[in-house]
Design a protein around this motif. Structure first.
Motif, PDB file in Angstrom:
ATOM      1  N   ALA A   1       0.959  -1.154  -0.057  1.00 23.32           N
ATOM      2  CA  ALA A   1      -0.058  -0.041  -0.010  1.00 23.32           C
ATOM      3  C   ALA A   1       0.819   1.252  -0.142  1.00 23.32           C
ATOM      4  O   ALA A   1       2.115   0.998   0.415  1.00 23.32           O
ATOM      5  CB  ALA A   1      -0.748   0.068   1.324  1.00 23.32           C
TER       6      ALA A   1
ATOM      7  N   VAL B   1      -2.034   4.556   3.972  1.00 27.77           N
ATOM      8  CA  VAL B   1      -3.086   3.924   4.750  1.00 27.77           C
ATOM      9  C   VAL B   1      -3.235   4.689   5.981  1.00 27.77           C
ATOM     10  O   VAL B   1      -2.075   5.460   6.423  1.00 27.77           O
ATOM     11  CB  VAL B   1      -3.045   2.595   4.818  1.00 27.77           C
ATOM     12  CG1 VAL B   1      -3.512   1.675   3.352  1.00 27.77           C
ATOM     13  CG2 VAL B   1      -1.933   1.871   5.327  1.00 27.77           C
ATOM     14  N   THR B   2      -4.261   4.224   6.980  1.00 30.87           N
ATOM     15  CA  THR B   2      -4.251   4.745   8.124  1.00 30.87           C
ATOM     16  C   THR B   2      -3.811   3.510   9.184  1.00 30.87           C
ATOM     17  O   THR B   2      -3.765   2.221   8.535  1.00 30.87           O
ATOM     18  CB  THR B   2      -5.567   4.965   8.772  1.00 30.87           C
ATOM     19  OG1 THR B   2      -6.508   3.971   8.768  1.00 30.87           O
ATOM     20  CG2 THR B   2      -5.987   6.032   7.996  1.00 30.87           C
TER      21      THR B   2
ATOM     22  N   GLN C   1      -5.415   2.133  11.543  1.00 31.28           N
ATOM     23  CA  GLN C   1      -6.737   1.500  11.414  1.00 31.28           C
ATOM     24  C   GLN C   1      -6.861   0.510  10.108  1.00 31.28           C
ATOM     25  O   GLN C   1      -7.229  -0.548  10.495  1.00 31.28           O
ATOM     26  CB  GLN C   1      -7.872   2.492  11.429  1.00 31.28           C
ATOM     27  CG  GLN C   1      -9.176   1.825  11.436  1.00 31.28           C
ATOM     28  CD  GLN C   1      -9.436   0.892  12.475  1.00 31.28           C
ATOM     29  OE1 GLN C   1      -8.998   1.275  13.906  1.00 31.28           O
ATOM     30  NE2 GLN C   1     -10.264  -0.249  12.413  1.00 31.28           N
ATOM     31  N   GLN C   2      -6.424   1.027   9.066  1.00 30.98           N
ATOM     32  CA  GLN C   2      -6.478   0.109   8.004  1.00 30.98           C
ATOM     33  C   GLN C   2      -5.411  -1.006   8.013  1.00 30.98           C
ATOM     34  O   GLN C   2      -5.870  -2.079   7.437  1.00 30.98           O
ATOM     35  CB  GLN C   2      -6.230   0.853   6.485  1.00 30.98           C
ATOM     36  CG  GLN C   2      -7.679   1.796   6.219  1.00 30.98           C
ATOM     37  CD  GLN C   2      -7.544   2.801   5.216  1.00 30.98           C
ATOM     38  OE1 GLN C   2      -6.532   3.536   5.303  1.00 30.98           O
ATOM     39  NE2 GLN C   2      -8.205   2.772   4.216  1.00 30.98           N
TER      40      GLN C   2
ATOM     41  N   GLU D   1      -6.919  -3.811  10.414  1.00 29.78           N
ATOM     42  CA  GLU D   1      -7.981  -4.348   9.484  1.00 29.78           C
ATOM     43  C   GLU D   1      -7.457  -5.283   8.501  1.00 29.78           C
ATOM     44  O   GLU D   1      -7.689  -6.621   8.439  1.00 29.78           O
ATOM     45  CB  GLU D   1      -8.952  -3.530   8.912  1.00 29.78           C
ATOM     46  CG  GLU D   1      -9.960  -2.633   9.741  1.00 29.78           C
ATOM     47  CD  GLU D   1     -10.626  -1.557   9.218  1.00 29.78           C
ATOM     48  OE1 GLU D   1     -10.479  -1.409   7.964  1.00 29.78           O
ATOM     49  OE2 GLU D   1     -11.147  -0.977  10.111  1.00 29.78           O
ATOM     50  N   TRP D   2      -6.665  -4.995   7.752  1.00 30.36           N
ATOM     51  CA  TRP D   2      -5.645  -5.807   6.877  1.00 30.36           C
ATOM     52  C   TRP D   2      -5.048  -6.867   7.621  1.00 30.36           C
ATOM     53  O   TRP D   2      -5.123  -8.307   7.230  1.00 30.36           O
ATOM     54  CB  TRP D   2      -4.825  -5.000   6.048  1.00 30.36           C
ATOM     55  CG  TRP D   2      -3.916  -5.794   5.064  1.00 30.36           C
ATOM     56  CD1 TRP D   2      -4.313  -6.101   3.866  1.00 30.36           C
ATOM     57  CD2 TRP D   2      -2.455  -6.505   5.255  1.00 30.36           C
ATOM     58  NE1 TRP D   2      -3.272  -6.815   3.032  1.00 30.36           N
ATOM     59  CE2 TRP D   2      -2.134  -7.256   4.023  1.00 30.36           C
ATOM     60  CE3 TRP D   2      -1.698  -6.413   6.205  1.00 30.36           C
ATOM     61  CZ2 TRP D   2      -0.998  -7.801   4.003  1.00 30.36           C
ATOM     62  CZ3 TRP D   2      -0.308  -7.077   6.271  1.00 30.36           C
ATOM     63  CH2 TRP D   2      -0.173  -7.820   4.922  1.00 30.36           C
TER      64      TRP D   2
ATOM     65  N   ASP E   1      -4.847   5.096  15.890  1.00 31.85           N
ATOM     66  CA  ASP E   1      -5.418   4.487  14.832  1.00 31.85           C
ATOM     67  C   ASP E   1      -5.712   5.440  13.484  1.00 31.85           C
ATOM     68  O   ASP E   1      -5.626   4.914  12.260  1.00 31.85           O
ATOM     69  CB  ASP E   1      -6.882   3.800  15.119  1.00 31.85           C
ATOM     70  CG  ASP E   1      -6.595   2.616  15.734  1.00 31.85           C
ATOM     71  OD1 ASP E   1      -5.726   2.047  16.103  1.00 31.85           O
ATOM     72  OD2 ASP E   1      -7.859   2.079  16.528  1.00 31.85           O
ATOM     73  N   ASP E   2      -5.747   6.713  13.709  1.00 32.32           N
ATOM     74  CA  ASP E   2      -5.856   7.615  12.492  1.00 32.32           C
ATOM     75  C   ASP E   2      -4.461   8.139  12.255  1.00 32.32           C
ATOM     76  O   ASP E   2      -4.419   8.958  10.971  1.00 32.32           O
ATOM     77  CB  ASP E   2      -6.926   8.749  12.807  1.00 32.32           C
ATOM     78  CG  ASP E   2      -6.458   9.554  14.007  1.00 32.32           C
ATOM     79  OD1 ASP E   2      -5.618   9.493  14.530  1.00 32.32           O
ATOM     80  OD2 ASP E   2      -7.648  10.150  14.808  1.00 32.32           O
TER      81      ASP E   2
END
Lengths: 77, 158
Positions: free
Chosen positions: A23, A26-27, A29-30, A33-34, A58-59
């Motif tokens: 990537a 991204v954040t 958080q992302q 999730e990944w 997270d941001d």
């Protein structure tokens, strides 16, 4: 490419100490999730993170070349 | 700085090497905290431990603790060595040496350092018992975000 470091129980659960995410921006958080999807990790919602060795939230934005460390509950000393 | 004040090592820690780093003609006191591996925790017998660290960030966090201490007590000098890898019962896991012109501050700053290590330094401990293993940590009760608040006493391995 984003470098991701895993420690302690997360390292054992994922079976890796280091993984890369393809990537460019991204954040945190992302990233979490990944990781949850890719390595079937249980919720990383509460897990602390560091970006380039500084505590992050997270941001926080992560760019290609950055290192994200997942920091499970610490127990040094 | 002619030597490293903050070290993560997989070798046994020699206490005197850490204390020497804070020796000073201005010091009237050196306090040394030695954290060792305890056999019994709440009646449960530990066979051995394994520590893991994120070394570059751990060193940065030790420097952050030094910065906080120097803001509170400018004349204090501090050195910390933490061991990683497999440790047996009674082995030394961490040594914190603090020097100060006066005794009281040397004690206070040393305690501040160990409390902060347990909050912000990315080091993990795995317990090996007769009936299993577990990574120890209590993030929900003791959130290790950088913060000025000294940590409340919990069930920690010191």
């Amino acid at each position: 490419m984003i470098n991701i470091l895993l420690f302690a129980q997360l390292q054992e659960a994922a079976g890796h100490s280091q993984v890369t995410m393809d990537a460019s921006e991204v954040t945190v958080q992302q990233v979490k999730e990944w990781l949850e999807k890719q390595y079937t990790l249980t919720s990383l919602h509460q897990t602390m993170t560091a970006v380039n060795e500084e505590f992050a939230t997270d941001d926080t934005i992560v760019k290609s070349g950055d290192t994200v460390a997942l920091i499970p509950p610490i127990s040094g000393g | 700085m002619e030597e490293n004040l903050f070290i993560i090592t997989d070798q046994p820690i020699r206490v005197e090497e850490v204390t020497k780093k804070v020796e000073s003609r201005n010091a009237g006191a050196i306090t040394v905290f030695i954290g060792t591996v305890r056999e019994l925790t709440k009646g449960k017998k530990t066979l051995h431990l394994e520590y893991q660290a994120y070394p570059p960030m751990a060193i940065k966090m030790f420097q952050q603790i030094e910065k906080e201490i120097k803001e509170k007590w400018p004349e204090v000098q501090i050195a910390i060595t933490h061991r990683i890898g497999r440790l047996e019962i009674s082995d030394i896991a961490v040594v914190i040496a603090v020097s100060s012109p006066h005794r009281k501050i040397a004690y206070e700053a040393n305690e501040y350092a160990i409390d902060r290590i347990k909050q912000i330094v990315p080091i993990w401990k795995k317990e090996f018992w007769e009936d299993g293993t577990a990574w120890i940590g209590d993030q929900l009760e003791n959130v290790p975000y950088p913060s000025e608040t000294p940590f409340e006493e919990g069930d920690k391995h010191d």
